[in-house]
Motif scaffolding. Structure first.
Motif, PDB file in Angstrom:
ATOM      1  N   ARG A 146       0.837  -1.210   0.000  1.00 57.64           N
ATOM      2  CA  ARG A 146       0.000   0.000   0.000  1.00 57.64           C
ATOM      3  C   ARG A 146       0.863   1.247   0.000  1.00 57.64           C
ATOM      4  N   LYS A 178      -0.127  10.492   2.388  1.00 51.89           N
ATOM      5  CA  LYS A 178      -1.467  10.246   2.904  1.00 51.89           C
ATOM      6  C   LYS A 178      -1.616  11.086   4.170  1.00 51.89           C
ATOM      7  N   ASP A 184      -4.658  12.488   7.340  1.00 46.91           N
ATOM      8  CA  ASP A 184      -6.001  12.577   7.900  1.00 46.91           C
ATOM      9  C   ASP A 184      -6.683  13.790   7.262  1.00 46.91           C
ATOM     10  N   HIS A 187      -7.645  12.706   1.129  1.00 43.00           N
ATOM     11  CA  HIS A 187      -6.743  11.882   1.946  1.00 43.00           C
ATOM     12  C   HIS A 187      -5.262  12.031   1.613  1.00 43.00           C
ATOM     13  N   LEU A 203      -0.822   5.876   9.092  1.00 46.81           N
ATOM     14  CA  LEU A 203      -2.193   5.725   8.573  1.00 46.81           C
ATOM     15  C   LEU A 203      -2.317   4.446   7.761  1.00 46.81           C
ATOM     16  N   VAL A 204      -1.331   4.168   6.919  1.00 48.24           N
ATOM     17  CA  VAL A 204      -1.373   2.969   6.085  1.00 48.24           C
ATOM     18  C   VAL A 204      -1.228   1.724   6.957  1.00 48.24           C
ATOM     19  N   ARG A 235      -4.264   0.416   8.766  1.00 47.96           N
ATOM     20  CA  ARG A 235      -5.286  -0.264   7.957  1.00 47.96           C
ATOM     21  C   ARG A 235      -4.880  -1.677   7.555  1.00 47.96           C
ATOM     22  N   THR A 275      -3.842  -5.690   8.165  1.00 44.71           N
ATOM     23  CA  THR A 275      -4.346  -6.727   9.071  1.00 44.71           C
ATOM     24  C   THR A 275      -3.366  -6.882  10.234  1.00 44.71           C
TER      25      THR A 275
END
Length: 121
Positions: free
Chosen positions: A38, A55, A57, A81, A106-107, A110, A112
């Motif tokens: 990502r 990226k 917020d 974003h 941030l990445v 997200r 797992t």
């Protein structure tokens, strides 16, 4: 010459992140930094001073754009974003490094749990 070293510093910081990989999915002109596949940073390799897209917020992104002329909505990205930061020296380096951290975090947030655990291993 300050400007090219700003870009070098950004690239070095991006690559220093756990699990970070440099990729060129858009051709040789743009270095893309990813974690677990990502994107968290894009650095065009064209003429100085250059820029980095990160990226961010959405609330913070809007605040930063209000404070710095060098920070604009992400170029060719989701403008809510992503911010593009011109590496013209007008954004303090410390703040720029915090924005790289913020984008990466941030990445990672997200991913797992298994992907995050792999990064920390």
């Amino acid at each position: 010459m300050v400007h090219s070293s700003s870009r070098d510093r950004v690239i070095t910081e991006c690559l220093a992140k756990p699990g970070a990989a440099e990729d060129y999915p858009f051709g040789d002109e743009v270095a893309v930094f990813k974690v677990a596949g990502r994107m968290f940073a894009l650095v065009p390799l064209g003429p100085a001073p250059g820029s980095v897209s990160l990226k961010c917020d959405p609330g913070l992104a809007a605040d930063l754009r209000g404070r710095y002329a060098a920070i604009t909505p992400g170029y060719h990205l989701n403008k809510r974003h992503w911010n593009t930061v011109a590496l013209d020296g007008s954004v303090p380096e410390e703040e720029l490094l915090e924005l790289i951290d913020h984008s990466y975090e941030l990445v990672v947030a997200r991913l797992t749990t298994a992907q995050r655990n792999q990064l920390m291993a």
